[in-house]
Design a protein around this motif. Structure first.
Motif, short mmCIF file in Angstrom:
data_model
loop_
_atom_site.label_atom_id
_atom_site.label_comp_id
_atom_site.label_asym_id
_atom_site.label_seq_id
_atom_site.Cartn_x
_atom_site.Cartn_y
_atom_site.Cartn_z
N ASP A 45 0.80 -1.01 0.05
CA ASP A 45 -0.06 0.12 0.07
C ASP A 45 0.82 1.18 -0.07
N ILE A 46 0.81 1.81 -1.09
CA ILE A 46 1.77 3.28 -1.23
C ILE A 46 1.12 4.62 -0.97
N SER A 47 -0.05 4.54 -0.37
CA SER A 47 -1.05 5.60 -0.34
C SER A 47 -0.48 6.51 0.58
N ARG A 48 0.47 6.45 1.67
CA ARG A 48 0.62 7.24 2.60
C ARG A 48 2.34 7.43 2.42
N GLN A 49 2.62 8.93 2.13
CA GLN A 49 3.89 9.01 1.90
C GLN A 49 4.75 9.24 3.01
N ASP A 50 4.25 9.44 4.24
CA ASP A 50 5.09 9.96 5.26
C ASP A 50 5.29 8.57 6.15
N VAL A 51 4.85 7.57 5.82
CA VAL A 51 5.07 6.20 6.56
C VAL A 51 5.66 5.05 5.39
N ALA A 52 6.21 4.18 6.15
CA ALA A 52 6.52 3.10 5.29
C ALA A 52 5.34 2.19 4.79
N ALA A 53 5.57 1.96 3.40
CA ALA A 53 4.51 1.30 2.68
C ALA A 53 4.10 -0.06 3.51
N PRO A 54 2.77 -0.25 3.91
CA PRO A 54 2.37 -1.60 4.67
C PRO A 54 2.68 -2.59 3.35
N LEU A 55 3.11 -3.95 3.97
CA LEU A 55 3.45 -5.10 3.05
C LEU A 55 1.91 -5.80 2.90
N LEU A 56 1.35 -6.12 1.66
CA LEU A 56 0.06 -6.75 1.96
C LEU A 56 0.48 -8.25 1.35
N SER A 57 1.24 -8.58 0.57
CA SER A 57 1.73 -9.91 0.08
C SER A 57 3.18 -10.04 -0.46
N ALA A 58 3.75 -10.96 -0.12
CA ALA A 58 5.21 -11.38 -0.53
C ALA A 58 5.32 -12.76 -1.21
N ARG A 59 5.95 -12.92 -2.05
CA ARG A 59 6.45 -14.43 -2.48
C ARG A 59 7.78 -14.48 -3.14
N ARG A 60 8.50 -15.56 -2.68
CA ARG A 60 9.75 -15.84 -3.14
C ARG A 60 9.67 -16.96 -4.31
N TYR A 61 10.54 -16.88 -5.29
CA TYR A 61 10.55 -17.92 -6.26
C TYR A 61 12.25 -18.14 -6.60
N ALA A 62 12.35 -19.53 -6.81
CA ALA A 62 13.81 -20.03 -7.30
C ALA A 62 14.01 -19.31 -8.80
N GLY A 65 14.60 -19.08 -14.88
CA GLY A 65 14.64 -18.15 -16.07
C GLY A 65 14.20 -16.90 -16.12
N VAL A 66 14.38 -16.32 -17.30
CA VAL A 66 14.32 -14.81 -17.48
C VAL A 66 13.67 -14.62 -18.73
N PRO A 67 12.22 -13.78 -18.74
CA PRO A 67 11.59 -13.30 -17.63
C PRO A 67 10.99 -14.50 -16.73
N MET A 68 10.71 -14.26 -15.36
CA MET A 68 10.00 -15.17 -14.46
C MET A 68 8.69 -14.81 -14.21
N ASP A 69 7.80 -15.86 -14.50
CA ASP A 69 6.28 -15.37 -14.00
C ASP A 69 6.10 -15.42 -12.55
N PHE A 70 5.26 -14.69 -12.17
CA PHE A 70 4.83 -14.61 -10.71
C PHE A 70 3.31 -14.38 -10.46
N ALA A 71 2.96 -14.92 -9.32
CA ALA A 71 1.60 -14.54 -8.98
C ALA A 71 1.52 -14.26 -7.32
N LEU A 72 0.83 -13.19 -7.12
CA LEU A 72 0.87 -12.93 -5.63
C LEU A 72 -0.64 -12.90 -5.25
N ASP A 73 -0.99 -13.75 -4.39
CA ASP A 73 -2.70 -13.76 -3.75
C ASP A 73 -2.46 -12.67 -2.60
N TYR A 74 -3.64 -11.93 -2.46
CA TYR A 74 -3.96 -11.08 -1.30
C TYR A 74 -5.57 -10.98 -1.02
N ASP A 75 -5.80 -10.36 0.39
CA ASP A 75 -7.11 -10.48 0.84
C ASP A 75 -7.62 -9.35 0.18
N ASP A 76 -8.65 -9.43 -0.40
CA ASP A 76 -9.65 -8.40 -1.01
C ASP A 76 -10.05 -7.54 -0.09
#
Length: 239
Positions: A45-62, A65-76
């Motif tokens: 969430d990058i809405s607030r410029q005066d605070v650190a952007a809250p993390l909503l979802s993250a994932r790591r992939y081995a 190849g390049v480019p590498m596909d990704f998919a991040l699930d989040y809570d609506d």
């Protein structure tokens, strides 16, 4: 049976409505990543410029190849149409940062969708310390090199290199990352008439480059090392 159905209904009612941000991550440089490299993708969430952007979802992939596909699930339920969200990525090897996104890539709200193709840039640092300097050869596998004519090597952007051995000049394009380097098998070299001593130095130089897997720059000194950190070549910056 009714108790079981009641518990099931509660579970469905409390289930998370998940959305997904998907896309790909890559870079323009033409070299392979070292073994163990991983892609880390984050939704914030990058809405607030005066605070650190809250993390909503993250994932790591081995990285496979390049480019590498990704998919991040989040809570609506975390998404507010009035807020701004962005996805970013980085490529790491043993937690050392190699590539990173350097622009904001909005997703989900406003006119942004739920897909993003990310272009990462190489992190400046150790790699740039190689470039634009004249590295004069001083040692090959522990043996001092004392020869006129300035045998050595120089690096340009994109891994391009050129140099001189005992007599002939050579050039090519290496794969370079943070602390690691791979020279190509087909290094181009001139075919001048040289003394036996000079030709021997040419061969030793190229044979040593073929053994190199890592580099380190400390001030005006450059070392190229092989497996297990064994120093293969030593250079000094010659202005």
């Amino acid at each position: 049976m009714r108790a079981f159905l009641g518990i099931a209904a509660l579970c469905v009612a409390g289930a998370v409505e998940a959305g997904t941000v998907s896309g790909s991550a890559g870079y323009r440089e033409r070299f392979a990543l070292p073994p163990g490299a991983v892609l880390q993708v984050e939704l914030r969430d990058i809405s607030r410029q005066d605070v650190a952007a809250p993390l909503l979802s993250a994932r790591r992939y081995a990285m496979t190849g390049v480019p590498m596909d990704f998919a991040l699930d989040y809570d609506d339920a975390l998404i507010d149409p009035a807020m701004r969200y962005a996805v970013s990525a980085r490529i790491l090897q043993d937690e050392r940062l190699l590539f990173v996104t350097d622009t904001v890539v909005p997703v989900l709200t406003g006119e942004a969708g739920n897909t993003a193709d990310l272009m990462l840039v190489r992190v400046a640092g150790e790699v740039s310390a190689l470039e634009g300097r004249n590295w004069a050869l001083r040692e090959i596998e522990g043996m001092p090199v004392e020869r006129p004519g300035m045998p050595g090597i120089a690096f340009d952007a994109g891994g391009r290199f050129s140099g001189r051995g005992g007599c002939n000049r050579f050039q090519g394009e290496a794969e370079i990352g943070a602390g690691w380097i791979n020279f190509p098998d087909n290094i181009g070299m001139t075919m001048m008439a040289c003394s036996q001593e000079a030709e021997a130095l040419d061969r030793r130089f190229l044979e040593a480059l073929a053994k190199v897997v890592a580099f380190a720059v400390e001030g005006d000194a450059l070392t190229l090392a092989g497996v297990e950190g064994r120093v293969v070549l030593r250079f000094v910056d010659q202005p």
